[in-house]
Design an enzyme around this catalytic site. Structure first.
Site, PDB file in Angstrom:
ATOM      1  N   GLU A 244       0.927  -1.237  -0.040  1.00 16.20           N
ATOM      2  CA  GLU A 244       0.035   0.042   0.090  1.00 16.20           C
ATOM      3  C   GLU A 244       0.784   1.172  -0.030  1.00 16.20           C
ATOM      4  O   GLU A 244       1.507   1.785   1.084  1.00 16.20           O
ATOM      5  CB  GLU A 244      -0.982   0.096   1.201  1.00 16.20           C
ATOM      6  CG  GLU A 244      -1.836  -1.254   1.214  1.00 16.20           C
ATOM      7  CD  GLU A 244      -2.923  -1.044   0.329  1.00 16.20           C
ATOM      8  OE1 GLU A 244      -3.090  -0.112  -0.627  1.00 16.20           O
ATOM      9  OE2 GLU A 244      -3.667  -2.245   0.028  1.00 16.20           O
ATOM     10  N   CYS A 278      -2.504   9.010   2.609  1.00 14.63           N
ATOM     11  CA  CYS A 278      -2.186   8.683   1.273  1.00 14.63           C
ATOM     12  C   CYS A 278      -3.098   9.051   0.303  1.00 14.63           C
ATOM     13  O   CYS A 278      -2.729   9.462  -0.749  1.00 14.63           O
ATOM     14  CB  CYS A 278      -1.963   7.145   1.324  1.00 14.63           C
ATOM     15  SG  CYS A 278      -3.279   6.356   2.097  1.00 14.63           S
ATOM     16  N   GLU A 380       4.512  13.456  -4.941  1.00 14.30           N
ATOM     17  CA  GLU A 380       3.428  13.166  -3.807  1.00 14.30           C
ATOM     18  C   GLU A 380       3.791  14.207  -2.632  1.00 14.30           C
ATOM     19  O   GLU A 380       4.787  14.077  -1.935  1.00 14.30           O
ATOM     20  CB  GLU A 380       3.629  11.759  -3.235  1.00 14.30           C
ATOM     21  CG  GLU A 380       2.496  11.525  -2.213  1.00 14.30           C
ATOM     22  CD  GLU A 380       2.491  10.343  -1.485  1.00 14.30           C
ATOM     23  OE1 GLU A 380       3.754   9.717  -1.080  1.00 14.30           O
ATOM     24  OE2 GLU A 380       1.539   9.886  -0.874  1.00 14.30           O
TER      25      GLU A 380
HETATM   26  P1  NAP Z   1       8.451   4.850   4.693  1.00 15.34           P
HETATM   27  O1  NAP Z   1       9.484   5.853   4.583  1.00 15.34           O
HETATM   28  O2  NAP Z   1       8.508   3.875   3.308  1.00 15.34           O
HETATM   29  O3  NAP Z   1       8.353   3.982   5.693  1.00 15.34           O
HETATM   30  C1  NAP Z   1       7.461   2.892   5.867  1.00 15.34           C
HETATM   31  C2  NAP Z   1       7.850   1.873   6.778  1.00 15.34           C
HETATM   32  O4  NAP Z   1       8.766   0.959   6.039  1.00 15.34           O
HETATM   33  C3  NAP Z   1       8.271   2.344   8.172  1.00 15.34           C
HETATM   34  O5  NAP Z   1       8.323   1.577   9.132  1.00 15.34           O
HETATM   35  C4  NAP Z   1       9.949   2.144   7.842  1.00 15.34           C
HETATM   36  O6  NAP Z   1      10.751   2.239   8.801  1.00 15.34           O
HETATM   37  C5  NAP Z   1      10.016   1.051   6.966  1.00 15.34           C
HETATM   38  N1  NAP Z   1      11.230   0.916   6.112  1.00 15.34           N
HETATM   39  C6  NAP Z   1      11.989   2.063   5.635  1.00 15.34           C
HETATM   40  N2  NAP Z   1      12.872   1.440   4.748  1.00 15.34           N
HETATM   41  C7  NAP Z   1      12.535  -0.106   4.571  1.00 15.34           C
HETATM   42  C8  NAP Z   1      13.475  -0.868   4.053  1.00 15.34           C
HETATM   43  N3  NAP Z   1      14.468  -0.823   3.357  1.00 15.34           N
HETATM   44  N4  NAP Z   1      12.639  -2.319   4.072  1.00 15.34           N
HETATM   45  C9  NAP Z   1      11.805  -2.251   5.051  1.00 15.34           C
HETATM   46  N5  NAP Z   1      11.014  -1.452   5.524  1.00 15.34           N
HETATM   47  C10 NAP Z   1      11.462  -0.043   5.667  1.00 15.34           C
HETATM   48  O7  NAP Z   1       7.036   5.503   4.447  1.00 15.34           O
HETATM   49  P2  NAP Z   1       6.609   6.643   5.476  1.00 15.34           P
HETATM   50  O8  NAP Z   1       7.287   8.049   5.329  1.00 15.34           O
HETATM   51  O9  NAP Z   1       6.629   6.091   6.905  1.00 15.34           O
HETATM   52  O10 NAP Z   1       4.904   6.978   5.124  1.00 15.34           O
HETATM   53  C11 NAP Z   1       4.542   7.889   4.298  1.00 15.34           C
HETATM   54  C12 NAP Z   1       4.133   7.107   2.865  1.00 15.34           C
HETATM   55  O11 NAP Z   1       3.151   5.879   3.184  1.00 15.34           O
HETATM   56  C13 NAP Z   1       3.499   8.165   2.076  1.00 15.34           C
HETATM   57  O12 NAP Z   1       4.219   7.616   0.568  1.00 15.34           O
HETATM   58  C14 NAP Z   1       1.901   7.762   2.055  1.00 15.34           C
HETATM   59  O13 NAP Z   1       1.420   7.874   0.798  1.00 15.34           O
HETATM   60  C15 NAP Z   1       2.118   6.113   2.230  1.00 15.34           C
HETATM   61  N6  NAP Z   1       0.918   5.625   2.708  1.00 15.34           N
HETATM   62  C16 NAP Z   1       0.136   4.795   1.994  1.00 15.34           C
HETATM   63  C17 NAP Z   1      -0.903   4.200   2.360  1.00 15.34           C
HETATM   64  C18 NAP Z   1      -2.074   3.198   1.576  1.00 15.34           C
HETATM   65  O14 NAP Z   1      -2.710   2.456   2.065  1.00 15.34           O
HETATM   66  N7  NAP Z   1      -1.633   3.285   0.300  1.00 15.34           N
HETATM   67  C19 NAP Z   1      -1.576   4.414   3.666  1.00 15.34           C
HETATM   68  C20 NAP Z   1      -0.822   5.330   4.621  1.00 15.34           C
HETATM   69  C21 NAP Z   1       0.641   5.892   4.035  1.00 15.34           C
HETATM   70  P3  NAP Z   1      11.592   3.481   9.470  1.00 15.34           P
HETATM   71  O15 NAP Z   1      10.333   4.428  10.035  1.00 15.34           O
HETATM   72  O16 NAP Z   1      12.341   2.989  10.663  1.00 15.34           O
HETATM   73  O17 NAP Z   1      12.275   4.218   8.383  1.00 15.34           O
END
Ligand code: NAP
Length: 476
Positions: A244, A278, A380
């Protein structure tokens, strides 16, 4: 707060901790263990050992436990909402909404407990065929910081009801609500090892979870770039994935729309959770013939939004969740100004005054006459900046709306049923709203097209993501 492995609160083998900061005040709220690859191994082992017993627990008993937990979450709603606001930044009312959402999703999947069973399929020549559905085993859930409680529910509810066990990695900025919710589940009777939480950096904890051979399925929510990395690692073990990811949702306001309603929709659609949703309205397309009136009303409403600490009274919008996020938003706005790619008519700055000096605040911002090449339309925009573009008609609006690599949500605002039909058929998105934006419900499938991801959460379909379908063919 500590991690939770095998029903116990534990520290990391690293012996290290990291800080959790209140985004409204810059104050230290708590510290959590900095998990390592070894912690992930222990957690996966615990989930694996708990699997057979949990999978053979009757689905009704599984539902009773989750239902009890949902009841406790409702009783402790205010306390949980305060914790969520302190670590995430959103206004208290939004946090309460999210905590209620957690309980709603849990209860919804409890209600589906008798619905997932196989089928009997008659086949030619006196044959009989059956299908059975089995849980997959250990599943991994990786959570972002924008809606940590709701997204936890979206992942754990179908996984646990289906009989799987879990290791969950919270976002490093917002692990406290996830940890508290997990301890409520344990106190409600979830056996040790069924849900485990490992805190720590994504590159270490997240990646070792995805790579662990005992993990059969990964459900990830986060940025598209991270999602691609997760997909790449998961492919090595041919694992199931639900991804997602990000979105750049368009909102289309037609000339026959109720402009008052559309203004409220844009306000909520863009500035809820400080624009960090999101499916937030990230690009707004308005018909030229009503643009002036619409923008005037929108500007006035945006100027009325009250920004501040989400725990204070009468706050409409809190801070961004973290410094990196605010720097990114500042950079995007500066880029528009520098290249003259739009006109900022409201906001555009870090608010002044002592109330804002230590938090990650940014004013709710309206940018009009945005040029097609602007980063505001191409990236985004995960923050409180709303770019508005004028279009001649629906055809042009849909063409512009679909001009993105994402396909999460989209909305069309009109009273004309033909326009509704055209929008529903032609907009490239996993969820399309008519005269509203942002609403989600546990009953309704949620998930995007294109770079917004793979698979669905919510609704009965999400259960299939956590079940293995086996076919049996008999000749008697
Ligand atoms: P993110 O930086 O991709 O992080 C998401 C999760 O992944 C965090 O727990 C992060 O840990 C972890 N992570 C980071 N690098 C990783 C790796 N190499 N391997 C595995 N896991 C890893 O995203 P975010 O900034 O937290 O969230 C915002 C994004 O989420 C936006 O793009 C938003 O649109 C999207 N989103 C999508 C939905 C949907 O349902 N489509 C819903 C909500 C949000 P750390 O925190 O330790 O870095």
């Amino acid at each position: 707060m500590k991690m939770q492995i095998n029903g116990k609160a534990v520290e990391s083998y690293s012996g290290e901790f990291f800080d959790i900061i209140n985004p409204a005040t810059g104050e230290l709220i708590d510290q959590v263990p900095k998990g390592t690859e070894y912690d992930v191994e222990i957690a996966v082992e615990a989930a694996s050992s708990a699997f057979n017993c949990w999978a053979s627990t009757s689905p009704q008993q599984r539902a009773r436990i989750l239902y009890t937990a949902a009841g406790v979450v409702r009783q402790r709603k205010d306390e949980l909402a305060i914790l969520l606001t302190r670590e995430q930044g959103k206004p208290f009312a939004e946090s309460k909404n999210e905590i209620e959402g957690f309980a709603n999703v849990l209860e919804y999947y409890c209600g589906l407990v008798s619905s997932f069973h196989g089928d009997f399929i008659p086949v030619p020549q006196n044959g009989y065929s059956f299908t059975i559905k089995k849980p997959l085993g250990v599943c991994a859930a990786i959570i972002p910081w924008n809606m940590p409680a709701l997204i936890m529910a979206w992942k754990i509810s179908p996984a646990l009801i289906a009989g799987n066990t879990l290791v969950l990695k919270p976002a490093s900025n917002t692990p406290l609500t996830n940890l508290t919710l997990a301890s409520i589940l344990s106190e409600a009777g979830l056996p040790p090892g069924v849900i485990n939480i490992v805190t720590g950096p994504g590159e270490v904890v997240g990646e070792s979870l995805v790579k662990n051979p005992q993990v059969k399925k990964i459900s990830f929510t986060g940025e598209a770039r991270t999602g691609k990395r997760v997909a790449e690692l998961a492919a090595g073990g041919m694992k199931r994935v639900t991804l997602e990811l990000g979105g750049s949702d368009p909102m289309i306001v037609c000339d026959d729309a109720n402009l008052e309603t559309a203004v409220s929709g844009a306000l909520r659609g863009r500035f809820y959770n400080c624009g960090q949703t999101c499916t937030a309205v990230k690009r707004l397309f308005v018909f030229e013939s009503v643009a002036e009136e619409f923008i005037k009303k929108l500007e006035a409403s945006i100027r009325n939004l009250r920004v501040g600490n989400g725990l204070h009274e009468n706050i409409d919008m809190g801070p961004l969740n973290n410094c990196r996020q605010r720097e990114y938003i500042k950079e995007l706005v500066a880029d528009v100004e520098e290249k003259d790619e739009g006109r900022i008519v409201a906001g555009g700055r870090v608010p002044e005054g002592s109330a804002y000096s230590r938090g990650y605040f940014f004013e709710p911002t309206l940018v009009v006459d945005v040029q097609r090449e602007s980063r505001l339309l191409k990236e985004e925009v995960f923050g409180p900046v709303l770019p508005v573009v004028q279009v001649k008609n629906l055809e042009e609006a849909i063409e512009e709306a679909n001009n993105t690599c994402y396909g999460l949500g989209a909305s069309i605002w009109t009273k004309n049923i033909d326009r509704v039909r055209t929008g529903c058929e032609q907009l490239n998105a996993g969820i399309i709203w008519i005269n509203q934006h942002l609403k989600v419900a546990p009953e309704v499938p949620f998930g995007g097209a294109g770079e917004s991801g793979i698979g669905k959460e919510n609704g009965p379909d999400a259960l299939s993501e956590y079940l293995d379908l086996k076919a049996l063919m008999l000749k008697i």
